[in-house]
Design an enzyme around this catalytic site. Structure first.
Site, PDB file in Angstrom:
ATOM      1  N   ARG A  45      49.105  13.374 -47.032  1.00 48.56           N
ATOM      2  CA  ARG A  45      48.640  13.648 -45.674  1.00 48.56           C
ATOM      3  C   ARG A  45      49.811  13.930 -44.727  1.00 48.56           C
ATOM      4  O   ARG A  45      49.721  13.662 -43.536  1.00 48.56           O
ATOM      5  CB  ARG A  45      47.790  12.496 -45.137  1.00 48.56           C
ATOM      6  CG  ARG A  45      46.447  12.351 -45.841  1.00 48.56           C
ATOM      7  CD  ARG A  45      45.624  11.247 -45.208  1.00 48.56           C
ATOM      8  NE  ARG A  45      44.369  11.070 -45.936  1.00 48.56           N
ATOM      9  CZ  ARG A  45      43.594   9.991 -45.817  1.00 48.56           C
ATOM     10  NH1 ARG A  45      43.948   9.011 -45.009  1.00 48.56           N
ATOM     11  NH2 ARG A  45      42.472   9.901 -46.485  1.00 48.56           N
TER      12      ARG A  45
ATOM     13  N   ARG B 189      47.669  15.441 -38.784  1.00 49.40           N
ATOM     14  CA  ARG B 189      47.403  14.171 -38.132  1.00 49.40           C
ATOM     15  C   ARG B 189      48.526  13.602 -37.285  1.00 49.40           C
ATOM     16  O   ARG B 189      48.421  13.511 -36.076  1.00 49.40           O
ATOM     17  CB  ARG B 189      46.934  13.136 -39.168  1.00 49.40           C
ATOM     18  CG  ARG B 189      45.702  13.612 -39.911  1.00 49.40           C
ATOM     19  CD  ARG B 189      44.839  12.502 -40.403  1.00 49.40           C
ATOM     20  NE  ARG B 189      45.530  11.493 -41.167  1.00 49.40           N
ATOM     21  CZ  ARG B 189      44.915  10.393 -41.623  1.00 49.40           C
ATOM     22  NH1 ARG B 189      43.641  10.200 -41.378  1.00 49.40           N
ATOM     23  NH2 ARG B 189      45.573   9.502 -42.328  1.00 49.40           N
TER      24      ARG B 189
ATOM     25  N   ARG C 231      45.386  22.739 -33.924  1.00 46.77           N
ATOM     26  CA  ARG C 231      43.988  22.483 -34.281  1.00 46.77           C
ATOM     27  C   ARG C 231      43.040  22.454 -33.089  1.00 46.77           C
ATOM     28  O   ARG C 231      41.812  22.369 -33.272  1.00 46.77           O
ATOM     29  CB  ARG C 231      43.890  21.131 -35.011  1.00 46.77           C
ATOM     30  CG  ARG C 231      44.120  21.148 -36.511  1.00 46.77           C
ATOM     31  CD  ARG C 231      42.936  21.683 -37.298  1.00 46.77           C
ATOM     32  NE  ARG C 231      41.676  21.135 -36.842  1.00 46.77           N
ATOM     33  CZ  ARG C 231      41.193  19.934 -37.156  1.00 46.77           C
ATOM     34  NH1 ARG C 231      41.896  19.123 -37.948  1.00 46.77           N
ATOM     35  NH2 ARG C 231      40.035  19.524 -36.690  1.00 46.77           N
TER      36      ARG C 231
ATOM     37  N   ASP D 284      40.779  19.931 -47.834  1.00 43.73           N
ATOM     38  CA  ASP D 284      39.990  18.711 -47.769  1.00 43.73           C
ATOM     39  C   ASP D 284      39.223  18.575 -49.072  1.00 43.73           C
ATOM     40  O   ASP D 284      38.862  19.583 -49.714  1.00 43.73           O
ATOM     41  CB  ASP D 284      39.026  18.740 -46.583  1.00 43.73           C
ATOM     42  CG  ASP D 284      38.352  17.390 -46.368  1.00 43.73           C
ATOM     43  OD1 ASP D 284      38.910  16.566 -45.629  1.00 43.73           O
ATOM     44  OD2 ASP D 284      37.283  17.157 -46.968  1.00 43.73           O
TER      45      ASP D 284
ATOM     46  N   TYR E  44      30.571  11.210 -52.611  1.00 48.84           N
ATOM     47  CA  TYR E  44      30.170  11.779 -51.324  1.00 48.84           C
ATOM     48  C   TYR E  44      28.786  12.426 -51.409  1.00 48.84           C
ATOM     49  O   TYR E  44      27.950  12.275 -50.512  1.00 48.84           O
ATOM     50  CB  TYR E  44      31.194  12.821 -50.854  1.00 48.84           C
ATOM     51  CG  TYR E  44      32.406  12.230 -50.194  1.00 48.84           C
ATOM     52  CD1 TYR E  44      32.290  11.455 -49.040  1.00 48.84           C
ATOM     53  CD2 TYR E  44      33.681  12.453 -50.695  1.00 48.84           C
ATOM     54  CE1 TYR E  44      33.405  10.915 -48.419  1.00 48.84           C
ATOM     55  CE2 TYR E  44      34.804  11.918 -50.079  1.00 48.84           C
ATOM     56  CZ  TYR E  44      34.659  11.151 -48.947  1.00 48.84           C
ATOM     57  OH  TYR E  44      35.763  10.608 -48.330  1.00 48.84           O
TER      58      TYR E  44
END
Length: 371
Positions: A45, A49, A58, A94, A169
């Site tokens: 990651r 972020r 973003r 993702d 998921y």
């Protein structure tokens, strides 16, 4: 003498492993069990972020839309390489992108994570899952090609979620702490479960292969939720699908010019809370295993028989500690990593969003300075 491989296993001559850009990089060598003068380092990651340039880029763009915009996905992938000087880029994507590309209704809900429009709970639901049309992967291929054209000798790592995590998921309909519905389906309708994992393995393998053929020099399979499984369930009901997911990239080989030995694309497997599963995860057919922060690297290496390269395992919580505390921890991780044939320094999970980017840069500088 190495026998000739079928053409389907040979990477294009323009691939970074074939033309010499990345074949001898510290990262690729480490994944293949060869130590270089310095320990390679990258962070899960790392793309996004915590970086202000990521957040600025973003603004106004939803997560999955950003992943499918080749120019934006490439720029986000490159940002941490420019800022931190890491030894590898990880493709910005993702876990649920292959689901979206296959036509499954899914989106990332801020503060919650991936949410499915229609959870998959029955054999009929599984049978209704659409195949992944390879043509939908064009944005992925374009983003990878754009990225490797800039990276030069820095390898790009391809990214995909493992079949169990995708299935979790799909069945749960979103994030879950215990994955009771997914584990329940595994045992209440094993035929539907096997069909679901076969579908997930197919889309994962197709997604990974597209990245590698477009220029990724390694591939990492993330099983975010496998730590909730018993060893028996993992071995019997999950591991075969993970092995199938890797088959499309297994054995892909470059033949660098200048008499250099052929180089296969290294495969890496990582899971969260999977200390009891490490050997079984390795046995799906990978070159290196990622380790989270819960067990020391020397113990992880022992569980792997001392013959498998390891990746990890800085505790992300310590990124906010005073530098002397973090420095001691990083030094300890490096020393314990010497018990394995080779070591790639990384976090035991992803970069927390509130992390000071300068801390990551300081870790890279410290590790490279120990050469």
């Amino acid at each position: 003498m190495i026998p000739a491989l079928p053409d389907t296993h040979l990477l294009p001559a323009s691939h970074p492993l074939s033309d010499g850009r990345t074949a001898s990089s510290p990262l690729v060598r480490a994944y293949h069990g060869v130590r270089s003068d310095r320990t390679p380092v990258w962070f899960m990651r790392q793309a996004g972020r915590s970086l202000p340039e990521y957040r600025e880029l973003r603004v106004g763009t939803r997560m999955l839309d950003a992943c499918l915009d080749p120019e934006m996905a490439s720029e986000i992938t490159l940002q941490p390489v420019r800022r931190h000087g890491v030894d590898a880029a990880i493709f910005f994507s993702d876990i649920v992108i292959p689901l979206r590309l296959a036509g499954v209704g899914v989106d990332i809900v801020p503060g919650r994570g991936p949410v499915l429009e229609h959870p998959v709970r029955t054999a009929a639901d599984v049978a209704a899952l659409p195949p992944l049309d390879p043509d939908t992967l064009a944005p992925i291929t374009a983003a990878v090609q754009r990225t490797v054209a800039v990276l030069g000798s820095t390898p790009l790592i391809g990214f995909a979620g493992a079949p169990f995590t995708l299935a979790a998921y799909l069945v749960e309909g979103g994030p879950s702490k215990d994955h009771l519905a997914a584990r329940g389906l595994m045992h209440s309708d094993p035929d539907a479960w096997d069909a679901l994992l076969a579908w997930c393995a197919e889309v994962t393998g197709t997604f990974l292969r597209a990245q590698v053929l477009a220029g990724a020099s390694a591939a990492q399979l993330f099983d975010s939720w496998a730590g909730g499984l018993s060893l028996l369930d993992y071995r019997d009901r999950v591991a075969p699908a993970s092995a199938r997911a890797l088959d499309p990239v297994r054995g892909l080989t470059a033949t660098p010019a200048g008499g250099v030995d052929p180089v296969t694309v290294p495969l890496v497997h990582f899971g969260v809370g999977t200390g009891e599963l490490l050997a079984a995860m390795r046995d799906v057919g990978v070159d290196a295993v990622g380790v989270d922060w819960r067990i020391p690297l020397d113990e992880a290496s022992r569980r792997l028989g001392g013959a498998t390269p390891v990746q990890g395992n800085i505790d992300p919580a310590l990124l906010s500690a005073p530098w002397p505390v973090l420095e001691r921890h990083v030094t300890d991780v490096l020393e314990r990593g010497r018990s394995a044939p080779a070591h790639v320094l990384n976090l035991g999970h992803g970069v927390p969003p509130e992390t000071d980017p300068d801390v990551l840069s300081r870790i890279v500088e410290f590790v490279h300075g120990r050469a």
